[in-house]
Design a protein around this motif. Sequence first.
Motif: not given
Length: 464
Positions: A10-21, A146-162
Amino acid sequence: MTETQTNIRDIWHLAWPQLLMMFFHFLIGFVDVWVAGRINSDVQASMGMINQLLFFFLVVAIAVANGSVAAISQSLGAGLYKRIQRYVGLIVQIGVVTGLLIFGIGLASTELMIKILQVPPQLTDITRYFFKVFMGVLPCYSLFVLTNAVFRAQHKVMFPLYTGILITTLNTIGDLGLGLGWFGLPEIGYKGLAWSTFISVGAGAILNLAILVRLGSLRWDSFPPLRWSKRALPYLFKVAWPGGLLHIVWHSAYMLLFSITASLPHNSVVALAGMTAGMRVEAFLFMPGFAFSMTGSILVGQYLGMGRPDLARKNAYLTLLIGITVMSTVAVLLWQVIGPVTHFLAPDPAVQAESINYLIYNMLCIPFTLTGMIISGAMTGAGATMYNLVAFGFSSWVVRLPLAWYLGHEVYKGPTGVWLAMLISMAFQALFILYLFQFRDWTRFAMKTRRNGRTNMNGVPNAS
């Protein structure tokens, strides 16, 4: 993810898109600097100064982003989706208003800022142009943050990566095309670099807003009534202002550290050059740290919203363990090629040797640096940014700077004393923030929402 536990997957699922970002964010800065250097050294110098100033003007957005992660992640854990939607609307409003306000202030203070920066006469025209265009970027940049923060807080970490991929692609094409005349585009030099930033960041902000609308997170009824905003804003402010002040305190301490290094009795110029090259290597090295720090914020906020501070603490420590393991592995691999890497950044043998000396001490810092980054991220998710301000501010201004001056100027009489002071201060900072996290009641900063009630202990309405 269950309500009772989070595992490594679960942690890695949240972390790797943010790492790529973070990697794409690194590429943006790298391409900007590389292309600026190919135009001429004046452009490179001007861009460096303006980038530092741009960060200063973004402090408000970064601070509100911290509050957004705390408020939205805790609301997500409590299952209060209407409140999340209203926070999204409120945060977008804040981004637009503050971005436009700072844009106006920035334009009105253009000449004052050039004087404060003490821009050399030959750089004045270039710096003024960069400053005016970058001020125009600020409203979009604020919304992007701010919108990136909104996505991350909701676990939608792929959108900031895109969005990060889009911005990196457009910025690279624009830098190479408009800056150097590649791809058949008109070569307009430094003006092309400025407008590449404007176009790419603007496109990123628009994409984020479009995704929020498509997901149904941003609608007309997302914008809250004034009565709700009055009750919700104090919590955002309580989390945001220590986070914003922390960025000012931390970066001003780094400015003074540069001054201490520049005034060393021996090898000050080589030390500054070696420090600059070493920090570029660090920028790449610490990308995993930022990714895991943001992951810690998300998880802690969610579990506090669930009313499970025990799991919030447990998963913060688990994130820290994974982060240290990943980053230590990256550091070991990087050290195998540290000679060629530092030579690429610093061809001068003396500067290369000093950059390696700098990196020895700062790579030894990795467990301490990661502890500070990830635990402070966890504190942010809880809304306890005041503890971060105390720990980072004390370690930098009371421990690092006096020690750097004493060891650098009196004991070693050279840069090694400064690098050692950095190591000692990071160890102190890690122990300090660990103490606060383990033994102080940082959960009291959370909203502590009751799922079946209309308000919570901090007075934020759940829905209407």
